[in-house]
Design an enzyme around this catalytic site. Sequence first.
Site, short mmCIF file in Angstrom:
data_model
loop_
_atom_site.label_atom_id
_atom_site.label_comp_id
_atom_site.label_asym_id
_atom_site.label_seq_id
_atom_site.Cartn_x
_atom_site.Cartn_y
_atom_site.Cartn_z
N LYS A 125 -6.63 -0.96 6.28
CA LYS A 125 -5.37 -1.72 6.24
C LYS A 125 -5.59 -3.19 6.61
CE LYS A 125 -1.25 -3.21 6.58
NZ LYS A 125 -0.20 -3.30 5.60
N CYS B 115 2.36 -10.11 8.72
CA CYS B 115 1.22 -9.26 8.35
C CYS B 115 -0.03 -10.08 8.11
CB CYS B 115 1.58 -8.46 7.10
SG CYS B 115 3.17 -7.68 7.24
N1 SAJ Z 1 1.30 -16.89 -0.24
C1 SAJ Z 1 0.76 -18.07 -0.73
N2 SAJ Z 1 0.12 -18.04 -1.95
C2 SAJ Z 1 0.00 -16.90 -2.67
C3 SAJ Z 1 0.55 -15.70 -2.16
C4 SAJ Z 1 1.20 -15.73 -0.94
O1 SAJ Z 1 0.84 -19.12 -0.10
O2 SAJ Z 1 -0.56 -16.95 -3.77
C5 SAJ Z 1 1.98 -16.88 1.08
C6 SAJ Z 1 3.44 -16.43 1.01
O3 SAJ Z 1 4.29 -17.47 0.67
C7 SAJ Z 1 3.66 -15.92 2.44
C8 SAJ Z 1 2.30 -15.32 2.79
O4 SAJ Z 1 1.37 -15.91 1.90
O5 SAJ Z 1 3.94 -16.97 3.32
C9 SAJ Z 1 2.22 -13.80 2.68
O6 SAJ Z 1 2.98 -13.34 1.58
P1 SAJ Z 1 2.53 -12.16 0.61
O7 SAJ Z 1 3.59 -12.01 -0.41
O8 SAJ Z 1 1.16 -12.39 0.12
O9 SAJ Z 1 2.41 -10.89 1.56
P2 SAJ Z 1 3.37 -10.22 2.65
O10 SAJ Z 1 2.96 -10.72 4.00
O11 SAJ Z 1 4.79 -10.34 2.29
O12 SAJ Z 1 2.92 -8.67 2.52
C10 SAJ Z 1 1.58 -8.32 2.74
C11 SAJ Z 1 1.07 -7.45 1.57
N3 SAJ Z 1 -0.37 -7.29 1.66
C12 SAJ Z 1 -1.17 -7.51 0.59
O13 SAJ Z 1 -0.76 -7.87 -0.49
C13 SAJ Z 1 -2.62 -7.25 0.77
C14 SAJ Z 1 1.77 -6.09 1.60
O14 SAJ Z 1 1.26 -5.24 0.61
C15 SAJ Z 1 1.60 -5.44 2.98
O15 SAJ Z 1 2.26 -4.18 3.07
C16 SAJ Z 1 2.21 -6.37 4.00
O16 SAJ Z 1 1.48 -7.61 3.97
C17 SAJ Z 1 2.09 -5.72 5.38
O17 SAJ Z 1 3.13 -5.31 5.92
O18 SAJ Z 1 0.98 -5.56 5.90
#
Ligand code: SAJ
Length: 407
Positions: free
Chosen positions: A201, A255
């Site tokens: 995870k 996360c």
């Molecule tokens: N972000 C960027 N650029 C990107 C993608 C995201 O700057 O290309 C930023 C987002 O704006 C945000 C952060 O990263 O601030 C995280 O967002 P996210 O959409 O990537 O992820 P989370 O935190 O909403 O959810 C993640 C997910 N993990 C993965 O994709 C590996 C989700 O599947 C998990 O269940 C979740 O963490 C968790 O609870 O652990």
Amino acid sequence: MINVIGLGYIGLPTALMLAAHGMDIVGTDYSKELIDTLKVGKTTFKEKGIEELFQKALDNGITFTTEYQRTDIYIVSVPTPYDSFSKKVDAKYIEAAVKQVLAVCEKGATVVIESTVSPGTIDKYVRPIVESAGFSIGTDLHLVHAPERIIPGNMVYELLHNNRTIGADEREIGEKVKKIYASFCQGEIIVTDIRTAEMTKVVENTFRDINIAYANELAKICRSDNMDVYEIIRIANKHPRVNILSPGPGVGGHCISVDPWFLVGDYPGLANIILAARKINDSMPEFVLERIHDIMKEKGMTDVRRVGLYGLTYKENVDDMRESPTLQMLESMEKHLCGNLVKIYDPFIVKDVVPNQMHSLDEFLEAVDLVVLMVGHNEIKQNMKKLNNKIVLDTRHICELEGTYHI
Ligand code: SAJ
């Protein structure tokens, strides 16, 4: 009966999903206010499809209480912050939940920890509590780790469709818990041992953090040499084995901005790329502030009160502000004594949580000349034309208006 402990962003949808698929569920949370809200069928956060799911769960008899129940299965979904000094997982909420389970449970019960934990946490923090309460693990009590993987913004769909991991050191218990999740999960459910599940995870979220850091570092490199990072990423991603993510104002949420620290804290000297990625992502709010400063200078703007930050949440179309880059920027501006001057607006945050929070897009736009797009909520995408006469700094690459600045 299954007692789901902790009814936040993960625990609530999981409890609802299990109930909607015929499981006998009672949800427990220490917050009476939250339980009172849930009892009248209200959700506590916005999420696509959750209201329909809630209704099905209610129809199937889900109940909510502040009390822990005597039952044979517990699913624990409480927060796991990290200690900002040691960078290690802070297991206090898990420890508290397990202690309360032990006070009421039957011998032979199974405790499933869904909360994200660093590798070895269950052995290090949960096992001693169980054993000192006189329970023998494997006979009196069974421990399982079933980390969630759902993404805020698409939780209901992902609960149904994502593959899952079940970590259990007793194979037959792993298979028993797998059957529970299989009541709704259409993805593959892999049973492994607890430590592997814990590590997997954390590794998943760290992978994403590192990939976002690469995009953010490219943004800084390209900015320093006046190149268009988005065009470069767009073209590079045409390569069959390249898939660069999007630069942004930083990585928020509870996360991805937290879990990699567990590896840094637990494996000092080994987690080098992981640490570098964290530092890059954490530096982005400051980078946006520098961009604001440069743009104000270029435009001859002197009044920071005419700067507006659009978006308080950590990403688009969710109402979660935890570790949000906007809040980090405000904190940093506080140090320069101007954090309370800029205007803020977010359609998902209706309560006043920061100074100068505006309550509608029109009121916000009236009050500012420079709009910094921190989050790509649908609302702003649908109203982009309203930004026509504004100076726009777009940190998310969502605005196509001529003259838009990017990070
Ligand atoms: N972000 C960027 N650029 C990107 C993608 C995201 O700057 O290309 C930023 C987002 O704006 C945000 C952060 O990263 O601030 C995280 O967002 P996210 O959409 O990537 O992820 P989370 O935190 O909403 O959810 C993640 C997910 N993990 C993965 O994709 C590996 C989700 O599947 C998990 O269940 C979740 O963490 C968790 O609870 O652990």
